[in-house]
Write an enzyme that holds these catalytic residues in place. Structure first.
Site, PDB file in Angstrom:
ATOM      1  N   HIS A 116     -11.420   0.535   2.486  1.00 32.78           N
ATOM      2  CA  HIS A 116     -10.298  -0.269   1.997  1.00 32.78           C
ATOM      3  C   HIS A 116     -10.809  -1.269   0.961  1.00 32.78           C
ATOM      4  O   HIS A 116     -11.871  -1.859   1.133  1.00 32.78           O
ATOM      5  CB  HIS A 116      -9.635  -1.007   3.165  1.00 32.78           C
ATOM      6  CG  HIS A 116      -8.512  -1.895   2.721  1.00 32.78           C
ATOM      7  ND1 HIS A 116      -7.335  -1.383   2.246  1.00 32.78           N
ATOM      8  CD2 HIS A 116      -8.412  -3.242   2.641  1.00 32.78           C
ATOM      9  CE1 HIS A 116      -6.542  -2.395   1.904  1.00 32.78           C
ATOM     10  NE2 HIS A 116      -7.184  -3.536   2.127  1.00 32.78           N
ATOM     11  N   HIS A 161       0.834  -1.214   0.000  1.00 33.69           N
ATOM     12  CA  HIS A 161       0.000   0.000   0.000  1.00 33.69           C
ATOM     13  C   HIS A 161       0.858   1.249   0.000  1.00 33.69           C
ATOM     14  O   HIS A 161       1.995   1.230   0.461  1.00 33.69           O
ATOM     15  CB  HIS A 161      -0.861   0.098   1.277  1.00 33.69           C
ATOM     16  CG  HIS A 161      -1.480  -1.166   1.713  1.00 33.69           C
ATOM     17  ND1 HIS A 161      -1.182  -1.766   2.903  1.00 33.69           N
ATOM     18  CD2 HIS A 161      -2.396  -1.961   1.094  1.00 33.69           C
ATOM     19  CE1 HIS A 161      -1.894  -2.889   3.023  1.00 33.69           C
ATOM     20  NE2 HIS A 161      -2.628  -3.034   1.938  1.00 33.69           N
ATOM     21  N   ARG A 197       4.624  -4.289   9.215  1.00 35.23           N
ATOM     22  CA  ARG A 197       5.181  -3.485   8.118  1.00 35.23           C
ATOM     23  C   ARG A 197       6.635  -3.889   7.915  1.00 35.23           C
ATOM     24  O   ARG A 197       7.458  -3.708   8.801  1.00 35.23           O
ATOM     25  CB  ARG A 197       5.052  -2.003   8.477  1.00 35.23           C
ATOM     26  CG  ARG A 197       3.599  -1.623   8.700  1.00 35.23           C
ATOM     27  CD  ARG A 197       3.406  -0.212   9.221  1.00 35.23           C
ATOM     28  NE  ARG A 197       1.968   0.078   9.353  1.00 35.23           N
ATOM     29  CZ  ARG A 197       1.413   1.282   9.270  1.00 35.23           C
ATOM     30  NH1 ARG A 197       2.165   2.342   9.083  1.00 35.23           N
ATOM     31  NH2 ARG A 197       0.113   1.427   9.385  1.00 35.23           N
ATOM     32  N   HIS A 231       3.749  -5.604   3.454  1.00 39.05           N
ATOM     33  CA  HIS A 231       3.395  -6.218   4.729  1.00 39.05           C
ATOM     34  C   HIS A 231       3.810  -7.685   4.848  1.00 39.05           C
ATOM     35  O   HIS A 231       4.069  -8.359   3.850  1.00 39.05           O
ATOM     36  CB  HIS A 231       1.888  -6.089   4.948  1.00 39.05           C
ATOM     37  CG  HIS A 231       1.457  -4.680   5.199  1.00 39.05           C
ATOM     38  ND1 HIS A 231       1.306  -4.148   6.454  1.00 39.05           N
ATOM     39  CD2 HIS A 231       1.175  -3.679   4.333  1.00 39.05           C
ATOM     40  CE1 HIS A 231       0.930  -2.884   6.361  1.00 39.05           C
ATOM     41  NE2 HIS A 231       0.844  -2.567   5.073  1.00 39.05           N
ATOM     42  N   ASP A 268      -4.406   1.744  -2.057  1.00 40.80           N
ATOM     43  CA  ASP A 268      -4.584   0.287  -2.115  1.00 40.80           C
ATOM     44  C   ASP A 268      -4.023  -0.316  -3.402  1.00 40.80           C
ATOM     45  O   ASP A 268      -4.624  -0.224  -4.466  1.00 40.80           O
ATOM     46  CB  ASP A 268      -6.074  -0.071  -1.988  1.00 40.80           C
ATOM     47  CG  ASP A 268      -6.629   0.236  -0.608  1.00 40.80           C
ATOM     48  OD1 ASP A 268      -5.820   0.422   0.324  1.00 40.80           O
ATOM     49  OD2 ASP A 268      -7.866   0.300  -0.475  1.00 40.80           O
ATOM     50  N   HIS A 291      -9.136   2.883  -1.070  1.00 39.25           N
ATOM     51  CA  HIS A 291      -8.176   3.922  -0.706  1.00 39.25           C
ATOM     52  C   HIS A 291      -7.285   4.175  -1.926  1.00 39.25           C
ATOM     53  O   HIS A 291      -6.960   3.221  -2.657  1.00 39.25           O
ATOM     54  CB  HIS A 291      -7.290   3.454   0.454  1.00 39.25           C
ATOM     55  CG  HIS A 291      -8.042   3.130   1.704  1.00 39.25           C
ATOM     56  ND1 HIS A 291      -7.655   2.113   2.556  1.00 39.25           N
ATOM     57  CD2 HIS A 291      -9.151   3.698   2.241  1.00 39.25           C
ATOM     58  CE1 HIS A 291      -8.494   2.081   3.586  1.00 39.25           C
ATOM     59  NE2 HIS A 291      -9.411   3.016   3.412  1.00 39.25           N
ATOM     60  N   HIS A 346      -3.379   3.883   5.497  1.00 35.44           N
ATOM     61  CA  HIS A 346      -3.418   3.887   4.028  1.00 35.44           C
ATOM     62  C   HIS A 346      -3.753   5.294   3.531  1.00 35.44           C
ATOM     63  O   HIS A 346      -4.597   5.972   4.113  1.00 35.44           O
ATOM     64  CB  HIS A 346      -4.486   2.918   3.513  1.00 35.44           C
ATOM     65  CG  HIS A 346      -4.204   1.486   3.858  1.00 35.44           C
ATOM     66  ND1 HIS A 346      -4.984   0.445   3.423  1.00 35.44           N
ATOM     67  CD2 HIS A 346      -3.208   0.932   4.591  1.00 35.44           C
ATOM     68  CE1 HIS A 346      -4.477  -0.698   3.877  1.00 35.44           C
ATOM     69  NE2 HIS A 346      -3.400  -0.427   4.601  1.00 35.44           N
ATOM     70  N   HIS A 388       1.030   4.565   2.033  1.00 33.06           N
ATOM     71  CA  HIS A 388       0.561   5.081   3.315  1.00 33.06           C
ATOM     72  C   HIS A 388       0.671   6.609   3.327  1.00 33.06           C
ATOM     73  O   HIS A 388       1.400   7.202   2.531  1.00 33.06           O
ATOM     74  CB  HIS A 388       1.358   4.442   4.454  1.00 33.06           C
ATOM     75  CG  HIS A 388       0.950   3.010   4.721  1.00 33.06           C
ATOM     76  ND1 HIS A 388       0.391   2.595   5.902  1.00 33.06           N
ATOM     77  CD2 HIS A 388       0.982   1.908   3.924  1.00 33.06           C
ATOM     78  CE1 HIS A 388       0.112   1.291   5.843  1.00 33.06           C
ATOM     79  NE2 HIS A 388       0.468   0.851   4.651  1.00 33.06           N
TER      80      HIS A 388
HETATM   81 CU    CU Z   1       0.062  -0.992   4.212  1.00 31.91          CU
HETATM   82 ZN    ZN Z   2      -6.473   0.499   2.173  1.00 22.63          ZN
END
Ligand code: CU
Ligand code: ZN
Length: 180
Positions: A104, A78, A170, A153, A116, A113, A96, A80
């Site tokens: 999401h 993602h 993360r 992730h 995403d 998002h 995010h 962030h």
């Molecule tokens: Cu993430």
């Molecule tokens: Zn998201």
């Protein structure tokens, strides 16, 4: 006295010219951004690294992610909110990137998002490749991704759990910058 005035005038003229030259050079500031890059560095306790290119193409932004040292399988990826990878667990990057305040989702969803990007899948050698054209995120405008962070992730993004996709820890973090 007259000579001094001439000299002063010359210095002012020279400075004026320099200012003008640098103003012309600064036109880069307003130039359309066609390419951005994110170099991923591991957070504490892992060795995941990678490089992601974001390239303007017809109909969106082409994402090419090349990540190393992952465990085999799918890993959430993602953008962030904050371009801040200073925390050892990557939490300084915030949630995010979601300026449009949506839920999401998957990269193909309309309601998602902006950050995403779904999952990147690694093979048994730990190498993950992701390549697709994203129709939602942008390299310019009020919701530009420049200056935000990318995080990969530990676990798979299920593309539905709110607001994170339940993707776990993360691993690497990197900031998206303007590239040549
Ligand atoms: Cu993430
Ligand atoms: Zn998201």
């Amino acid at each position: 006295m007259k000579k001094m005035f001439v000299l002063t005038a010359f210095i002012f003229a020279a400075f004026g010219m320099t200012a003008q030259t640098s103003a012309t050079g600064d036109h880069n500031e307003s130039k359309q951004i066609d390419h951005a890059i994110c170099v991923l560095y591991p957070t504490l306790g892992n060795k995941v690294t990678g490089i992601i290119h974001f390239t303007r193409v017809e109909g969106g932004v082409k994402i090419t992610a090349d990540v190393q040292n992952l465990s085999k399988g799918k890993h959430g990826i993602h953008i962030h909110e904050y371009g801040d990878c200073s925390a050892s667990d990557g939490n300084s990057a915030g949630g995010h990137y979601n300026p449009a305040v949506k839920i999401h989702g998957a990269p193909v969803d309309d309601n998602r998002h902006i950050g995403d990007m779904g999952n990147i899948e690694a093979d048994e050698s730990g190498k993950g490749l992701l390549e697709y054209v994203d129709k939602t995120l942008t390299l310019d405008g009020p919701n530009s991704i420049i200056g935000r962070a990318v995080i990969v992730h530990a676990n798979e993004d299920d593309l539905k759990t709110q607001p994170t996709g339940n993707a776990g820890a993360r691993l690497p973090c990197g900031v998206i910058g303007i590239a040549k």
